[in-house]
Motif scaffolding. Sequence first.
Motif, PDB file in Angstrom:
ATOM      1  N   ARG A  70       0.829  -1.243   0.031  1.00 15.59           N
ATOM      2  CA  ARG A  70       0.106  -0.271  -0.060  1.00 15.59           C
ATOM      3  C   ARG A  70       0.991   1.345   0.079  1.00 15.59           C
ATOM      4  O   ARG A  70       1.920   1.111   0.670  1.00 15.59           O
ATOM      5  N   VAL A  71       0.464   2.189  -0.734  1.00 15.45           N
ATOM      6  CA  VAL A  71       1.211   3.462  -1.101  1.00 15.45           C
ATOM      7  C   VAL A  71       0.632   4.638  -0.063  1.00 15.45           C
ATOM      8  O   VAL A  71      -0.383   4.996  -0.187  1.00 15.45           O
ATOM      9  N   SER A  72       1.441   5.259   0.651  1.00 13.43           N
ATOM     10  CA  SER A  72       0.870   6.477   1.367  1.00 13.43           C
ATOM     11  C   SER A  72       1.530   7.808   0.785  1.00 13.43           C
ATOM     12  O   SER A  72       2.375   7.805  -0.096  1.00 13.43           O
ATOM     13  N   GLY A  73       1.372   8.803   1.414  1.00 13.07           N
ATOM     14  CA  GLY A  73       1.964  10.066   0.993  1.00 13.07           C
ATOM     15  C   GLY A  73       1.462  10.900  -0.202  1.00 13.07           C
ATOM     16  O   GLY A  73       2.093  11.638  -0.837  1.00 13.07           O
ATOM     17  N   LEU A  74       0.299  10.252  -0.807  1.00 12.95           N
ATOM     18  CA  LEU A  74       0.028  10.964  -2.271  1.00 12.95           C
ATOM     19  C   LEU A  74      -0.852  12.196  -1.904  1.00 12.95           C
ATOM     20  O   LEU A  74      -1.367  12.082  -0.738  1.00 12.95           O
ATOM     21  N   LEU A  75      -0.782  13.071  -2.842  1.00  6.13           N
ATOM     22  CA  LEU A  75      -1.501  14.219  -2.617  1.00  6.13           C
ATOM     23  C   LEU A  75      -2.617  14.349  -3.637  1.00  6.13           C
ATOM     24  O   LEU A  75      -2.928  13.416  -4.541  1.00  6.13           O
ATOM     25  N   LYS A  76      -3.497  15.322  -3.422  1.00  2.00           N
ATOM     26  CA  LYS A  76      -4.677  15.295  -4.291  1.00  2.00           C
ATOM     27  C   LYS A  76      -4.391  15.544  -5.674  1.00  2.00           C
ATOM     28  O   LYS A  76      -5.166  15.012  -6.616  1.00  2.00           O
ATOM     29  N   GLU A  77      -3.277  16.407  -6.071  1.00  4.06           N
ATOM     30  CA  GLU A  77      -2.765  16.621  -7.306  1.00  4.06           C
ATOM     31  C   GLU A  77      -2.353  14.965  -7.857  1.00  4.06           C
ATOM     32  O   GLU A  77      -2.223  15.122  -9.185  1.00  4.06           O
ATOM     33  N   ASP A  78      -2.021  14.106  -7.245  1.00  4.88           N
ATOM     34  CA  ASP A  78      -1.787  12.895  -7.875  1.00  4.88           C
ATOM     35  C   ASP A  78      -3.006  12.185  -8.418  1.00  4.88           C
ATOM     36  O   ASP A  78      -2.783  10.939  -9.157  1.00  4.88           O
ATOM     37  N   PHE A  79      -4.302  12.477  -8.033  1.00  7.18           N
ATOM     38  CA  PHE A  79      -5.418  11.667  -8.338  1.00  7.18           C
ATOM     39  C   PHE A  79      -5.992  12.286  -9.751  1.00  7.18           C
ATOM     40  O   PHE A  79      -6.133  13.440  -9.887  1.00  7.18           O
ATOM     41  N   GLU A  80      -6.666  11.316 -10.506  1.00  9.13           N
ATOM     42  CA  GLU A  80      -7.731  11.774 -11.370  1.00  9.13           C
ATOM     43  C   GLU A  80      -8.960  10.856 -11.190  1.00  9.13           C
ATOM     44  O   GLU A  80      -8.772   9.852 -10.895  1.00  9.13           O
ATOM     45  N   VAL A  81     -10.087  11.669 -11.389  1.00 12.15           N
ATOM     46  CA  VAL A  81     -11.382  10.822 -11.345  1.00 12.15           C
ATOM     47  C   VAL A  81     -12.186  11.142 -12.548  1.00 12.15           C
ATOM     48  O   VAL A  81     -12.470  12.254 -13.150  1.00 12.15           O
ATOM     49  N   PHE A  82     -12.776   9.834 -13.044  1.00 15.19           N
ATOM     50  CA  PHE A  82     -13.367  10.253 -14.025  1.00 15.19           C
ATOM     51  C   PHE A  82     -14.762   9.322 -14.250  1.00 15.19           C
ATOM     52  O   PHE A  82     -14.953   8.434 -13.733  1.00 15.19           O
ATOM     53  N   GLU A  83     -15.950  10.170 -14.568  1.00 12.88           N
ATOM     54  CA  GLU A  83     -17.226   9.648 -14.559  1.00 12.88           C
ATOM     55  C   GLU A  83     -17.725   9.705 -16.020  1.00 12.88           C
ATOM     56  O   GLU A  83     -17.801  10.640 -16.802  1.00 12.88           O
TER      57      GLU A  83
END
Length: 357
Positions: free
Chosen positions: A52-65
């Motif tokens: 499991r990976v910790s330390g990620l930021l909001k800018e590291d994620f993308e969400v698609f609907e």
Amino acid sequence: MEILPRRELISVALTITCIIAAGFPAAAQEVIRVQTELVSLNVVVMDREGRRVSGLLKEDFEVFEDDSRQEITHFSADERPLRLVLVFDLSLSMEAVLPTVKQGALTLLGSLRQDDEVSIVSFATDVRALSGWLKAEQARDIINNLEAEPHPQPQASTIFRHGWRVGDGNTFLYEAFQYVFDHFKSGDDRIAIIMFSDGVDTGAGRDVRMIKKRVDGIGKEVMRQAQESWGLVYPIRYKTEQIIGDLPAAASRPFPSIALHIGSAPADPGRGFFAKIVAASGGAIFDWTTRADLLLAVGNVLADLRSQYGVGYRPPLKNEASFRRLKVRVKRPNLVVRTREGYIYRQPVRPRRATSP
């Protein structure tokens, strides 16, 4: 860092949890019906080695609907206190391993923190609530006192009569699911249902036609509840192999005999259905056969629950209810995200304005 709000901003939020164990197949399309102004996702990220990976930021994620990128408006990487419903299968099929199960559950309690809470439920022929919300130390005596449900004892054969074996007909698994989905509902807390069971419902006996009828009836109702529930189901499943079809053969008489068996036992219509219920809830199954496996499964469940990122966005408004597909990506290389595949959107219900007479 902005903390993901619950009461103020969420009408009814969609909780989405990742299946993080390496080797688990992707879950079938899971659906939750929601009336929502915010879609809230719980996301676990792993590297290629399954860590499991910790330390990620909001800018590291993308969400698609529905393949359309959404603006992430809420993000949290902070752990929250756990609320765990521990559900124990006390039927015949789990009787032999119940002492080991209790040891595993006590190990789980020892890993909890001061602000975590548990509630205890048992089932076999009937479902019983054994406690309300407790701290870990308060739950130990209840778990230590668990006993398998009484059942008829096998009868040995003699020269004058047949004996019999005892088949498991007292695992009412679907009723246990119904109980926890009905009684553990919350709009602002994540509740995890940790079920110690072999995952085989025997409420219809061993007749394949009756099992299928039960799956098509109460089983599908349980599926609907799982799709709409906040409860995340994490079975710690004992890998037993129960044969369905004919009842177990009578115990042999003390005379030599020859029997010829052709073909194999029929497929169990309910075995795969258990996994679908779990996937619909957003949880994952962790299997065990030895005590070491059990302790590893307990650790994996807790690690899964404590390593989730909270990612939220406001869904596009539409007039009609519809299924919306979801995908979460991490921009960094060699990382894997596991999450549900979608939800059913329903337009938020807003109060009507009062009109003058």
